[in-house]
Design a protein around this motif. Structure first.
Motif, PDB file in Angstrom:
ATOM      1  N   ASN A 115      30.323  46.518  42.433  1.00  0.00           N
ATOM      2  CA  ASN A 115      29.853  45.679  43.539  1.00  0.00           C
ATOM      3  C   ASN A 115      30.344  44.248  43.477  1.00  0.00           C
ATOM      4  OD1 ASN A 115      28.343  44.723  41.427  1.00  0.00           O
ATOM      5  ND2 ASN A 115      26.375  45.484  42.179  1.00  0.00           N
ATOM      6  N   ASP A 116      31.319  43.982  42.631  1.00  0.00           N
ATOM      7  CA  ASP A 116      31.914  42.649  42.535  1.00  0.00           C
ATOM      8  C   ASP A 116      33.242  42.662  43.291  1.00  0.00           C
ATOM      9  OD1 ASP A 116      31.979  39.927  40.776  1.00  0.00           O
ATOM     10  OD2 ASP A 116      33.986  40.783  40.960  1.00  0.00           O
ATOM     11  N   HIS A 117      33.364  41.780  44.284  1.00  0.00           N
ATOM     12  CA  HIS A 117      34.551  41.796  45.134  1.00  0.00           C
ATOM     13  C   HIS A 117      35.830  41.458  44.366  1.00  0.00           C
ATOM     14  CE1 HIS A 117      31.324  41.298  48.228  1.00  0.00           C
ATOM     15  NE2 HIS A 117      32.076  42.192  48.825  1.00  0.00           N
ATOM     16  N   GLU A 118      35.736  40.586  43.385  1.00  0.00           N
ATOM     17  CA  GLU A 118      36.934  40.237  42.621  1.00  0.00           C
ATOM     18  C   GLU A 118      37.401  41.420  41.777  1.00  0.00           C
ATOM     19  OE1 GLU A 118      36.840  36.563  40.571  1.00  0.00           O
ATOM     20  OE2 GLU A 118      36.251  35.402  42.329  1.00  0.00           O
TER      21      GLU A 118
ATOM     22  N   ILE B 187      36.941  44.553  42.579  1.00  0.00           N
ATOM     23  CA  ILE B 187      37.530  45.505  43.521  1.00  0.00           C
ATOM     24  C   ILE B 187      38.934  45.059  43.908  1.00  0.00           C
ATOM     25  CG2 ILE B 187      37.373  46.339  45.904  1.00  0.00           C
ATOM     26  CD1 ILE B 187      34.372  46.626  45.486  1.00  0.00           C
ATOM     27  N   GLY B 188      39.104  43.776  44.203  1.00  0.00           N
ATOM     28  CA  GLY B 188      40.430  43.278  44.536  1.00  0.00           C
ATOM     29  C   GLY B 188      41.419  43.482  43.401  1.00  0.00           C
TER      30      GLY B 188
ATOM     31  N   ALA C 214      30.858  47.536  46.676  1.00  0.00           N
ATOM     32  CA  ALA C 214      30.990  46.464  47.659  1.00  0.00           C
ATOM     33  C   ALA C 214      32.119  46.783  48.636  1.00  0.00           C
ATOM     34  CB  ALA C 214      31.254  45.133  46.948  1.00  0.00           C
ATOM     35  N   ASP C 215      32.150  46.025  49.722  1.00  0.00           N
ATOM     36  CA  ASP C 215      33.113  46.217  50.797  1.00  0.00           C
ATOM     37  C   ASP C 215      34.520  45.798  50.344  1.00  0.00           C
ATOM     38  OD1 ASP C 215      34.498  46.328  53.177  1.00  0.00           O
ATOM     39  OD2 ASP C 215      33.311  44.791  54.198  1.00  0.00           O
ATOM     40  N   PRO C 216      35.481  46.724  50.328  1.00  0.00           N
ATOM     41  CA  PRO C 216      36.832  46.348  49.903  1.00  0.00           C
ATOM     42  C   PRO C 216      37.565  45.481  50.910  1.00  0.00           C
ATOM     43  CG  PRO C 216      36.813  48.608  50.683  1.00  0.00           C
ATOM     44  CD  PRO C 216      35.385  48.155  50.653  1.00  0.00           C
TER      45      PRO C 216
ATOM     46  N   TYR D 259      36.122  42.806  52.435  1.00  0.00           N
ATOM     47  CA  TYR D 259      35.604  41.440  52.373  1.00  0.00           C
ATOM     48  C   TYR D 259      36.768  40.508  52.032  1.00  0.00           C
ATOM     49  CZ  TYR D 259      32.963  37.527  50.256  1.00  0.00           C
ATOM     50  OH  TYR D 259      32.466  36.294  49.908  1.00  0.00           O
TER      51      TYR D 259
ATOM     52  N   ARG E 121      37.362  37.964  50.158  1.00  0.00           N
ATOM     53  CA  ARG E 121      37.708  37.676  48.762  1.00  0.00           C
ATOM     54  C   ARG E 121      38.380  38.878  48.106  1.00  0.00           C
ATOM     55  NH1 ARG E 121      32.855  35.767  45.270  1.00  0.00           N
ATOM     56  NH2 ARG E 121      33.006  34.039  46.744  1.00  0.00           N
ATOM     57  N   ALA E 122      37.902  40.084  48.391  1.00  0.00           N
ATOM     58  CA  ALA E 122      38.514  41.282  47.815  1.00  0.00           C
ATOM     59  C   ALA E 122      39.955  41.426  48.287  1.00  0.00           C
ATOM     60  CB  ALA E 122      37.699  42.516  48.188  1.00  0.00           C
TER      61      ALA E 122
END
Length: 276
Positions: free
Chosen positions: A138-141, A143-144, A165-167, A169, A171-172
């Motif tokens: 659930n951390d966008h960084e 996931i990115g 989390a939303d891929p 977003y 930041r991701a």
């Protein structure tokens, strides 16, 4: 150049509303659902020259750009592509752009796209040999970073299990360097049932865990089709998810360290697969 260059001098110009208030908790345009359950715009925002280039090359077709004159020049070849012909490029000074987006944007250019129809798990794994499955990440960084690692280390697709989390977003997408727009991904509709479907398709599902009883990673990556499954920082994979897999694998660690950041662990797994 095939885009339509439009100068923006008033930061309140409604034509740039899709780029407005990118840091606002309750108005961000990349949120599909706003606080309180209100519907959001759910837009995909690409930030910086390289990410905008990858958006243009992806299935996330942009419908507008906002940037300073220098970035317009740097993107000249990309903005001549037929897919963006006639689209508006809103040109503004750095000061006007900062008022629109809500902060000074060092990267100097944004692209924005609407979300296309979602791909299914079947769509993204049909021709794949290596995939990564996420549970509770659930951390966008993270996931990115996983998308960026996947792109660089020959992973064909990303499958999202529960609690992720939303891929898309902002930041991701930024941390992925735009690869979240290029590496196919899908959300599992039936969790953990979709893991059984992967196994039926011939994938060996490898659960990454620090468990000392798990096999060394190098012994688990040789199958023709492999799905690496990784979990959230801290709790890791649920026991339910690991029971649905084929093998539990660990990365041998030194100096008493029990685990690595999830994106780092995923990258090591991808490399072990490539090296094998």
């Amino acid at each position: 150049m095939s885009v339509d260059v439009i100068d923006i001098v008033d930061p309140d110009d409604p034509r740039v509303d899709d780029f407005r208030d990118l840091n606002s908790v309750d108005r961000r345009p990349d949120l599909p659902v706003l606080p309180g359950g209100r519907p959001g715009r759910g837009l995909v925002v690409a930030e910086g020259v390289l990410v905008v280039q990858r958006m243009i090359a992806s299935r996330f077709t942009p419908h507008a750009f906002l940037g300073v004159d220098k970035r317009l020049d740097e993107l000249a070849d990309d903005l001549a592509q037929p897919t963006v012909e006639g689209l508006p490029f809103y040109r503004a000074t750095a000061e006007v752009m900062a008022e629109i987006v809500g902060f000074h944007l060092n990267r100097g250019v944004l692209g924005v796209a609407r979300r296309p129809e979602r791909l299914s798990v079947d769509d993204v794994v049909a021709q794949a040999r290596t995939v990564v499955v996420l549970e509770g990440v659930n951390d966008h960084e993270n996931i990115g970073s996983i998308f960026r690692n996947a792109a660089g280390l020959a992973v064909d697709a990303v499958v999202f299990g529960r609690g992720c989390a939303d891929p898309l977003y902002r930041r991701a997408v930024r941390v992925s360097m735009g690869h979240a727009l290029l590496v196919p991904f899908a959300a599992a509709e039936n969790w953990p049932g979709d893991l059984h479907d992967l196994r039926e398709r011939g994938f060996t599902v490898v659960s990454l865990t620090p468990d000392a009883d798990a096999v060394p990673l190098a012994d688990a990556v040789g199958a023709d089709r492999v799905a690496f499954m990784v979990g959230a920082e801290g709790p890791g994979l649920s026991e339910t998810a690991m029971r649905a897999g084929d093998v539990r694998a660990r990365i041998p660690m030194a100096r008493g360290t029990d685990s690595l950041n999830v994106a780092t662990a995923a990258a090591i797994s991808f490399y072990a697969r490539v090296a094998r």
